[in-house]
Design an enzyme around this catalytic site. Structure first.
Site, PDB file in Angstrom:
ATOM      1  N   SER A 142     -11.501 -12.974  36.300  1.00  0.00           N
ATOM      2  CA  SER A 142     -12.549 -13.791  35.676  1.00  0.00           C
ATOM      3  C   SER A 142     -13.873 -13.050  35.688  1.00  0.00           C
ATOM      4  CB  SER A 142     -12.678 -15.081  36.489  1.00  0.00           C
ATOM      5  OG  SER A 142     -13.878 -15.739  36.173  1.00  0.00           O
TER       6      SER A 142
ATOM      7  N   SER B  11       1.353 -28.417  39.393  1.00  0.00           N
ATOM      8  CA  SER B  11       0.267 -29.084  40.113  1.00  0.00           C
ATOM      9  C   SER B  11      -0.928 -29.372  39.208  1.00  0.00           C
ATOM     10  CB  SER B  11      -0.182 -28.237  41.315  1.00  0.00           C
ATOM     11  OG  SER B  11      -0.630 -26.972  40.880  1.00  0.00           O
TER      12      SER B  11
ATOM     13  N   LEU C 147     -17.253 -27.196  30.335  1.00  0.00           N
ATOM     14  CA  LEU C 147     -18.050 -27.765  29.242  1.00  0.00           C
ATOM     15  C   LEU C 147     -17.194 -28.335  28.102  1.00  0.00           C
ATOM     16  CD1 LEU C 147     -20.793 -28.240  27.874  1.00  0.00           C
ATOM     17  CD2 LEU C 147     -20.647 -25.910  26.955  1.00  0.00           C
TER      18      LEU C 147
ATOM     19  N   LEU D 164       4.704 -20.870  44.508  1.00  0.00           N
ATOM     20  CA  LEU D 164       4.957 -19.442  44.820  1.00  0.00           C
ATOM     21  C   LEU D 164       4.851 -19.108  46.303  1.00  0.00           C
ATOM     22  CD1 LEU D 164       2.954 -17.770  41.932  1.00  0.00           C
ATOM     23  CD2 LEU D 164       5.418 -17.627  42.288  1.00  0.00           C
TER      24      LEU D 164
ATOM     25  N   ASP E  82       6.207 -22.408  37.776  1.00  0.00           N
ATOM     26  CA  ASP E  82       4.993 -23.238  37.753  1.00  0.00           C
ATOM     27  C   ASP E  82       5.282 -24.455  38.630  1.00  0.00           C
ATOM     28  OD1 ASP E  82       2.560 -23.775  35.251  1.00  0.00           O
ATOM     29  OD2 ASP E  82       2.914 -25.162  36.930  1.00  0.00           O
TER      30      ASP E  82
ATOM     31  N   TYR F 238     -11.493 -12.657  32.173  1.00  0.00           N
ATOM     32  CA  TYR F 238     -11.780 -13.574  31.073  1.00  0.00           C
ATOM     33  C   TYR F 238     -13.206 -14.069  31.159  1.00  0.00           C
ATOM     34  CZ  TYR F 238      -6.745 -14.333  31.953  1.00  0.00           C
ATOM     35  OH  TYR F 238      -5.410 -14.197  32.224  1.00  0.00           O
TER      36      TYR F 238
ATOM     37  N   GLY G 288     -25.171 -23.170  41.632  1.00  0.00           N
ATOM     38  CA  GLY G 288     -24.252 -22.042  41.494  1.00  0.00           C
ATOM     39  C   GLY G 288     -24.147 -21.498  40.075  1.00  0.00           C
TER      40      GLY G 288
ATOM     41  N   LYS H 260     -10.646 -14.423  43.356  1.00  0.00           N
ATOM     42  CA  LYS H 260     -10.395 -13.522  42.221  1.00  0.00           C
ATOM     43  C   LYS H 260     -10.802 -12.096  42.598  1.00  0.00           C
ATOM     44  CE  LYS H 260      -8.552 -16.344  39.339  1.00  0.00           C
ATOM     45  NZ  LYS H 260      -7.126 -16.211  39.050  1.00  0.00           N
TER      46      LYS H 260
ATOM     47  N   TYR I  46     -13.513 -19.925  44.987  1.00  0.00           N
ATOM     48  CA  TYR I  46     -12.617 -19.610  43.864  1.00  0.00           C
ATOM     49  C   TYR I  46     -12.900 -18.191  43.364  1.00  0.00           C
ATOM     50  CZ  TYR I  46     -11.723 -18.996  38.908  1.00  0.00           C
ATOM     51  OH  TYR I  46     -11.370 -18.446  37.706  1.00  0.00           O
TER      52      TYR I  46
END
Ligand code: UD1
Length: 339
Positions: free
Chosen positions: A124, A34, A199, A59, A31, A176, A296, A153, A149
């Protein structure tokens, strides 16, 4: 068995590391810190009484990654490490493509060279876009996500499918829905770095007085109360699904190289339902104002998670209110840390 967990100090990663350690896996974490803090490692140790091995680097640094694979007999990988802020990805698309795709590719190069199978990818529900019908099952056609983003994915999934086919490796894609909540010990949770976009962290900070008012993005959606609907899944339940998916990869022979599972509760909740559930669960007020829709955003997304139940023996167990109670405990913990 040693499992590499990238992004293992992040929000979902840290909860998953705890579940892996509790199920007697050895864990190596990479990790770059960040979007998290080092104290999460100490808290994982306090919760589990076990010490995962930790390497703090990015990575994209291939030579360091090689050294980790040289030093440990890694037999599987759960890949969480990625940038994940939707709005930021629109401002810095190239950073998102570089970070999210190169990290994945570097990992897969190592897995391929060393002939390692068992790869789980953090995907996602954003890959479905605004689906035409609810609930969303795994056969729902994918749409091009609005954000860079989301595109990383979708591209990640495609890269992995090619990897699995070309090298005959078994992989699992976990999509998810909206992860929420904190560990029941209150020692792990979503770290609010900067102004929260999502949220529940925003609701948490508003209840705590850190933010004055929650902006509810739109009350003119075609839903019962006019606010948008999502499927909020408790992070510990989500973490447990990773262990089940890993156990299936390792132990169950399967005809398919690529397995895809939706991870959600199967129930949609509106923004205002979440706000009121938080107030009720924690006996606190969450002041809010209704604002314009956020660019969006989609109207509604909730999962059909039957496949995960049938094939992994997993289902969501925790109610929205219980999950929101852990969020408030986490906020209290963060406040005591600050003092
Ligand atoms: C977003 C991403 C998703 C990502 C997830 C977790 C998209 C379209 N969505 O989901 O891919 O996996 O975050 O990081 O790419 N809301 C408010 N006020 C706020 C914040 C949110 O009203 O201050 C509303 C939103 O309009 C939405 C709901 O709450 O209707 C949930 O928003 P959020 O927590 O940001 O998650 P998503 O946008 O569903």
């Amino acid at each position: 068995m040693t499992i590499l967990v990238t992004g293992g100090l992040g929000y979902i990663g840290s909860h998953t590391v705890v579940e892996l350690l509790n199920n007697n896996f050895d864990v190596v974490i990479i990790d770059d810190l960040s979007n998290t803090e080092r104290f999460i490692l100490k808290n994982i140790e306090e919760i589990t009484g076990k010490k995962p091995i930790f390497y703090p680097f990015d990575l994209k640094r291939k030579e360091l990654l090689k050294q980790v694979f040289d030093a440990h007999k890694i037999e599987g990988c759960i890949h969480f490490a990625a940038y994940k802020a939707v709005g930021e990805s629109q401002e810095k698309p190239i950073d998102y493509y570089e970070n999210n795709l190169f990290s994945l590719i570097n990992l897969l190069q190592e897995m391929k060279e060393r002939n390692i199978s068992n790869f789980i990818f953090s995907s996602s529900c954003t890959v479905y876009g605004q689906a035409d019908k609810m609930p969303i099952d795994e056969n729902t056609p994918l749409k091009l996500p609005e954000s860079s983003y989301g595109k990383t994915k979708q591209m990640g999934e495609e890269i992995l499918k090619d990897f699995a086919t070309a090298h005959q490796k078994k992989i699992t894609l976990l999509r998810y829905f909206n992860p929420i909540g904190a560990h029941p010990s209150a020692k792990l949770g979503e770290l609010p770095i900067g102004i929260p976009n999502n949220l529940v962290p925003y609701v948490m900070q508003t209840a705590a007085g850190v933010r004055e008012k929650l902006s509810v993005w739109g009350d003119d959606y075609p839903t019962e109360d006019g606010t948008a609907i999502r499927d909020y899944i408790y992070v510990v339940d989500l973490a447990k699904a990773h262990v089940k998916a890993l156990q299936k990869l390792i132990n169950v022979s399967s005809d398919t190289l690529v397995d895809i599972y939706n991870l959600g509760t199967g129930k949609g909740s509106s923004v205002l339902e979440v706000v009121h559930a938080f107030e009720k669960a924690n006996d606190v007020a969450v002041p809010y104002q209704i604002c314009e829709r956020r660019a969006g955003d989609i109207t509604i997304a909730y999962a059909n998670a039957d496949k995960a139940e049938k094939e992994l023996g997993w289902k969501s167990e925790t109610s929205l209110e219980e999950a929101l109670r852990t969020v408030w405990q986490w906020q209290k913990y963060l406040e005591t840390r600050e003092k």
